[in-house]
Design a protein around this motif. Structure first.
Motif, short mmCIF file in Angstrom:
data_model
loop_
_atom_site.label_atom_id
_atom_site.label_comp_id
_atom_site.label_asym_id
_atom_site.label_seq_id
_atom_site.Cartn_x
_atom_site.Cartn_y
_atom_site.Cartn_z
N ALA A 84 -5.20 0.54 -5.56
CA ALA A 84 -4.21 0.12 -3.46
C ALA A 84 -4.85 -1.06 -3.46
O ALA A 84 -6.05 -1.79 -3.54
CB ALA A 84 -4.60 1.27 -2.71
N TYR A 85 -3.58 -2.17 -2.29
CA TYR A 85 -3.88 -3.35 -1.92
C TYR A 85 -4.82 -3.05 -0.11
O TYR A 85 -4.62 -1.82 -0.12
CB TYR A 85 -2.18 -4.12 -1.30
CG TYR A 85 -1.47 -4.68 -2.72
CD1 TYR A 85 -2.29 -5.72 -3.53
CD2 TYR A 85 -0.75 -3.57 -3.82
CE1 TYR A 85 -2.03 -6.41 -4.54
CE2 TYR A 85 -0.52 -3.87 -5.07
CZ TYR A 85 -1.03 -5.00 -4.99
OH TYR A 85 -0.43 -6.09 -6.83
N ASP A 87 2.82 0.86 -15.11
CA ASP A 87 3.61 1.62 -14.22
C ASP A 87 3.21 0.91 -13.04
O ASP A 87 1.63 0.19 -13.36
CB ASP A 87 2.44 3.09 -14.09
CG ASP A 87 2.95 3.70 -12.62
OD1 ASP A 87 4.19 3.49 -12.50
OD2 ASP A 87 1.83 4.82 -12.13
N PRO A 88 4.26 -0.49 -12.94
CA PRO A 88 3.80 -1.19 -11.22
C PRO A 88 3.15 -0.38 -10.45
O PRO A 88 2.20 -1.32 -9.82
CB PRO A 88 4.99 -1.82 -11.51
CG PRO A 88 6.09 -0.88 -11.95
CD PRO A 88 5.49 0.50 -12.71
N ASP A 89 3.17 0.91 -10.37
CA ASP A 89 2.72 1.41 -9.72
C ASP A 89 0.83 2.74 -9.81
O ASP A 89 0.08 2.59 -8.86
CB ASP A 89 3.22 2.65 -8.84
CG ASP A 89 4.75 1.94 -7.74
OD1 ASP A 89 4.78 1.02 -7.43
OD2 ASP A 89 5.79 2.55 -8.22
N ASP A 113 -2.96 -0.75 2.33
CA ASP A 113 -1.95 0.05 1.91
C ASP A 113 -3.41 1.88 2.12
O ASP A 113 -4.23 0.83 1.52
CB ASP A 113 -1.51 -0.11 0.16
CG ASP A 113 -1.09 -0.83 0.20
OD1 ASP A 113 -0.44 -0.76 1.10
OD2 ASP A 113 -0.44 -1.67 -0.96
#
Length: 67
Positions: free
Chosen positions: A62-63, A56-58, A66
């Motif tokens: 969190a960056y 899952d790329p998401d 974000d």
């Protein structure tokens, strides 16, 4: 060999070469800006086995910045 493997490898190679060119002194950055999105969009689906099942790329952390 899978049908898209050669296309995928060639496109990734071209993107890498374009990135190296962009870092050269005197590189035409307008050319890089014009060509790189077209190359990126032309990437076919990754060949089977290139990405782990269930990836899952998401799903990562969190960056900064974000919510």
């Amino acid at each position: 060999m899978c049908p898209n493997c050669e296309d995928f490898a060639r496109t990734v190679l071209l993107l890498g070469q374009l990135a190296l060119y962009a870092d050269m002194v005197g590189a035409d950055l307008e050319f890089v800006e014009a060509v790189s999105p077209s190359l990126a969009v032309s990437l076919p689906e990754p060949p089977p086995g290139m990405v782990a099942d269930g990836y899952d790329p998401d799903g990562g952390p969190a960056y900064p910045g974000d919510s």
